[in-house]
Scaffold this motif. Structure first.
Motif, short mmCIF file in Angstrom:
data_model
loop_
_atom_site.label_atom_id
_atom_site.label_comp_id
_atom_site.label_asym_id
_atom_site.label_seq_id
_atom_site.Cartn_x
_atom_site.Cartn_y
_atom_site.Cartn_z
N LEU A 1 0.85 -1.19 0.00
CA LEU A 1 0.00 0.00 0.00
C LEU A 1 0.89 1.24 0.00
CD1 LEU A 1 -2.71 -1.07 2.64
CD2 LEU A 1 -2.61 -1.56 0.20
N TYR B 1 -3.46 4.53 -1.50
CA TYR B 1 -4.39 5.11 -0.53
C TYR B 1 -4.06 6.59 -0.44
CZ TYR B 1 -0.44 5.16 2.71
OH TYR B 1 0.78 5.41 3.29
N ARG B 2 -4.88 7.38 0.26
CA ARG B 2 -4.58 8.81 0.41
C ARG B 2 -3.74 9.05 1.66
NH1 ARG B 2 -9.52 9.22 -1.50
NH2 ARG B 2 -10.42 9.35 0.58
N SER C 1 -9.01 6.02 4.39
CA SER C 1 -8.59 5.51 3.09
C SER C 1 -7.62 4.34 3.25
CB SER C 1 -7.97 6.67 2.30
OG SER C 1 -7.09 6.22 1.34
N LEU C 2 -6.73 4.45 4.22
CA LEU C 2 -5.78 3.36 4.47
C LEU C 2 -6.52 2.11 4.96
CD1 LEU C 2 -2.82 2.48 4.61
CD2 LEU C 2 -2.71 3.41 6.92
N ALA D 1 -8.20 0.43 2.07
CA ALA D 1 -7.25 -0.31 1.22
C ALA D 1 -6.89 -1.64 1.89
CB ALA D 1 -6.01 0.53 0.97
#
Ligand SMILES: Cc1ncc(COP(=O)(O)O)c(C=O)c1O
Length: 431
Positions: A140, A171-172, A178-179, A182
């Motif tokens: 990631l 991811y952001r 967001s993490l 993912a």
């Protein structure tokens, strides 16, 4: 100001014939205004001279490699002494063990070190170690983050096949949700989370590390068995005398280092904790020059300076003086800057400049006045950027701002429209 360009332009022409892209990679000035020199003759302290003898106060420091300034005597002396004894031999020198010990002593999360040449080697080793440790494939990485130029992460897709990227998921940065998403989407297959010390993407304001995001990364890795990797290649030892996340109390399993820790001598490193030790021992990675002793001597001398001097505190003070001075000058001439990131690693953009045209014009004017700034990449101070150097910089940038107010049109029309096209393409591709 008229600067001599003959030697540089001549070399650029010759390079185009014998180097496929002329100069390639991040040292190419192809993305910069046309006034930037491509080739350099020498460098001392905070200053660079191009091949035509024009002098610049340099705020790139070899893209971060020179933490104490070019040709810093204590480091050069250590390197020269080791060169007399031997450099690239049939095996490493004792310095390899000393250097690993020095890193393990200085960086809290580290129980071991491995050495290589470039930051890309270090991030590749981190990735392989995480895959070996977990038996998983997925890595990631934050959208827009740079981790080097290997097929798994190089920013340009040419020459890269989908299989190279098949397990790289974005991811952001700074966005815990967001993490988490993912992780959830790749549940059971995450090998590693890569994170920069703070968000230092190009063409963007820099963002401080969000603690909730960092804590979430740690917790998700702990819960799943994935390894947390902090990529300190760019910011290492410019934020702390430890891993750049040290102030948070959140430790990565692995950190990747490069650029700064041998003050311009070629060496990079991967540091890891005991959890990652066996996997790091099992993977096969090597290189003809990875064990060379001279860069290790330079690294040991640099680490000593890092431990024993107030280089970091001084860089922060001078970075802040530069930042304050530039803000004042910009305001005096009717401009507003967006200066972000740590003061010692400044990103300088202009507000209300969506196409970066004002910034590019200003950077071009700074070059003409003998200051080497970058219009879209973060920059670097070194310990050699002392008060005198910053005062001289501000004297020169003052003239650049005056000229900027006088005329925005420093770039040619062709350059301006190429820049606008590039920015529009970039915005479209990041949608
Ligand atoms: C954060 C980060 N990671 C990795 C790299 C790759 O390092 P190198 O260019 O030494 O391969 C860089 C280089 O700029 C970097 O900034």
């Amino acid at each position: 100001m008229v600067r001599a360009r003959t030697n540089d332009l001549n070399l650029v022409e010759r390079a185009a014939k014998v180097l496929p892209a002329g100069v390639y990679g991040h040292h190419s000035v192809g993305m910069l205004p046309s006034g930037y020199p491509q080739f350099f003759g020498r460098a001392v302290g905070a200053r660079l001279w191009d091949v035509d003898g024009n002098e610049y106060i340099d705020y790139l420091c070899g893209y971060g490699t020179n933490l104490f300034g070019y040709g810093f005597e204590p480091v050069e002396q250590a390197a020269a002494e080791q060169r007399r004894l031997g450099d690239t031999m049939t095996g490493p020198s004792a310095l390899m063990v000393e250097l690993a010990e020095a890193f393990v002593d200085m960086v809290a999360h580290a129980d071991w070190a491995m050495f290589c040449k470039n930051g890309s080697d270090a991030t590749m080793i981190a990735l392989m170690t995480a895959r070996a440790h977990t038996g998983n494939a997925t890595v990631l990485v934050a959208d827009g983050a740079y981790h080097g130029a290997m097929p798994w992460c190089t920013p340009r897709q040419v020459g890269v096949i989908p299989a190279d990227r098949a397990h790289v998921v974005t991811y952001r940065y700074n966005d815990a949700a967001s993490l988490r998403a993912a992780f959830e989407a790749h549940r059971g297959d995450v090998a590693a989370v890569f994170a920069a010390p703070y968000r230092h993407d190009v063409y963007a304001d820099q963002e401080d590390l969000d603690l909730d995001y960092a804590q979430t990364a740690r917790e998700l890795c702990d819960a799943s068995g994935a390894l947390l990797v902090v990529d300190d290649v760019r910011a290492g030892f410019r934020i702390a005398r430890d891993c750049s996340w040290a102030h948070t109390g959140i430790e990565p399993d692995i950190s990747a280092w490069g650029k700064c820790f041998a003050n311009g001598h070629p060496i990079s490193a991967v540091l890891g904790n005991d959890k990652a030790r066996k996997a790091a021992a099992d993977i096969y990675v090597t290189g003809s020059y990875w064990f060379s002793a001279v860069p290790m001597a330079a690294a040991l001398a640099t680490l000593r300076q890092i431990r024993e001097t107030d280089y970091l505190e001084k860089m922060i003070v001078q970075g802040q003086r530069l930042r304050d001075g530039l803000d004042r000058q910009a305001a005096d001439q009717g401009f507003a800057l967006s200066q972000t990131g740590p003061a010692q690693m400044p990103q300088i953009l202009f507000r209300d400049d969506p196409d970066f045209v004002i910034g590019f014009n200003w950077a071009q004017l700074c070059i003409e006045h003998g200051v080497y700034f970058h219009p879209f990449h973060n920059m670097f101070l070194s310990h050699a950027h002392d008060g005198t150097v910053v005062d001289e910089t501000l004297r020169r940038t003052g003239m650049a701002f005056e000229a900027l107010r006088g005329s925005h049109a420093r770039l040619s029309e062709g350059e301006t429209s190429a820049l606008k096209r590039r920015i529009a393409e970039r915005a479209a591709s990041s949608d």
